[in-house]
Design an enzyme around this catalytic site. Structure first.
Site, PDB file in Angstrom:
ATOM      1  CD  GLU B  49      -8.776   0.787  -4.988  1.00  0.00           C
ATOM      2  OE1 GLU B  49      -9.138   1.137  -3.851  1.00  0.00           O
ATOM      3  OE2 GLU B  49      -7.742   0.147  -5.197  1.00  0.00           O
ATOM      4  CG  ASN B  53     -13.907   4.222  -1.497  1.00  0.00           C
ATOM      5  OD1 ASN B  53     -13.007   3.850  -0.760  1.00  0.00           O
ATOM      6  ND2 ASN B  53     -13.735   5.140  -2.441  1.00  0.00           N
ATOM      7  NE  ARG B 113      -9.350   0.841   2.824  1.00  0.00           N
ATOM      8  CZ  ARG B 113      -9.148  -0.044   1.856  1.00  0.00           C
ATOM      9  NH1 ARG B 113      -8.792  -1.274   2.139  1.00  0.00           N
ATOM     10  NH2 ARG B 113      -9.287   0.309   0.609  1.00  0.00           N
TER      11      ARG B 113
END
Lengths: 106, 148
Positions: B49, B53, B113
């Site tokens: 994650e 990002n 997303r």
């Protein structure tokens, strides 16, 4: 390179068997293969088979939500099958089980 | 006082394939602490994650060929069975960190997303801190303590 996803259709059931680690990078490739098949076959049910997915991050959740929306456009429901304990942990956190038109069977 | 028993630093270009590379490197590195399958799964997920990002948000305006778009990962193992993972970038930064950390908030449109990145890091690690300066970059620091 091996296929990320194998798509098959039988009796109104379109099955996408996912064959890779599901992250942001692979999710994009996979949705580009599933979506045209959904519009071509216009199935009653779209089955996403996670049996061979050994890793998935939140990009996978995005992929599932996105496919549920695409399937709804042709009146299809989405069913998730083959989720491991590890994947279920993320599915539960996301709350996607509550989305209408989406069913989770292990 | 806990002692550092091993340390690893990685610098990876912000391209999609490195999401998998970062996950694999960190899992291999923490193996000496013999985490459970579940603990390792949690760590893999949190790292994935954070790195995603960097690629999707921090360097969203960078070209894949930009040699300055790097992700810096620093991992430390402690004798207390603790692992700390710091993931930073020199990207666009986050204007409002509190808002970015809200579950299901996402700044992106049309690329599927779901806004769960920070929620996953927070849920599957034991601690998470996010420091960001708009225009300079973001640093995410996560810790996890493996069971004895």
């Amino acid at each position: 390179m091996t296929e990320d996803v194998i798509i098959s259709e039988k009796d109104g059931r379109l099955t996408a068997a996912l064959k890779c680690e599901l992250d942001h990078c692979s999710a994009k490739r996979i949705r580009e293969k599933i979506d045209p098949a959904v519009f071509m076959y216009r199935p009653e049910t779209l089955v996403l088979d996670f049996t061979d997915v050994h890793f998935m991050d939140s990009s996978g959740i995005g992929l599932i939500i996105g496919r549920t929306e695409v399937a709804a456009e042709v009146g299809a429901a989405v069913r998730l099958v083959g989720l491991s304990d590890g994947l279920m942990k993320l599915v539960r956190l996301s709350g996607i089980e509550k989305i209408s038109g989406l069913a989770v069977t292990r | 006082m806990k002692k550092i028993i091993n340390e690893m630093k990685l610098r990876l270009p912000a391209v999609g394939v490195n999401e998998a590379v970062a996950r694999s490197c960190i899992c291999a590195f923490v193996a000496e602490l013999n985490p459970t399958v579940e603990e390792l799964g949690d760590l893999r997920l949190a790292v994935s994650e954070a790195v995603t990002n960097c690629i999707v948000h921090a360097y969203r305006d960078s070209l894949p060929t930009d040699r300055n778009a790097n992700i810096y990962i620093s991992v430390r193992l402690y004798d207390s069975r603790e692992v700390s993972v710091e993931i930073s970038d020199n990207g666009c930064g986050i204007e409002d960190v509190a808002k970015a950390r809200e579950p299901m908030y996402t700044s992106t449109v049309g690329c599927e997303r779901c806004g769960m990145g920070f929620l996953v890091m927070e849920s599957f690690m034991d601690s998470l801190s996010v420091k960001s300066t708009p225009g300079k970059g973001t640093t995410v620091l996560m810790r996890k303590i493996f069971k004895p």
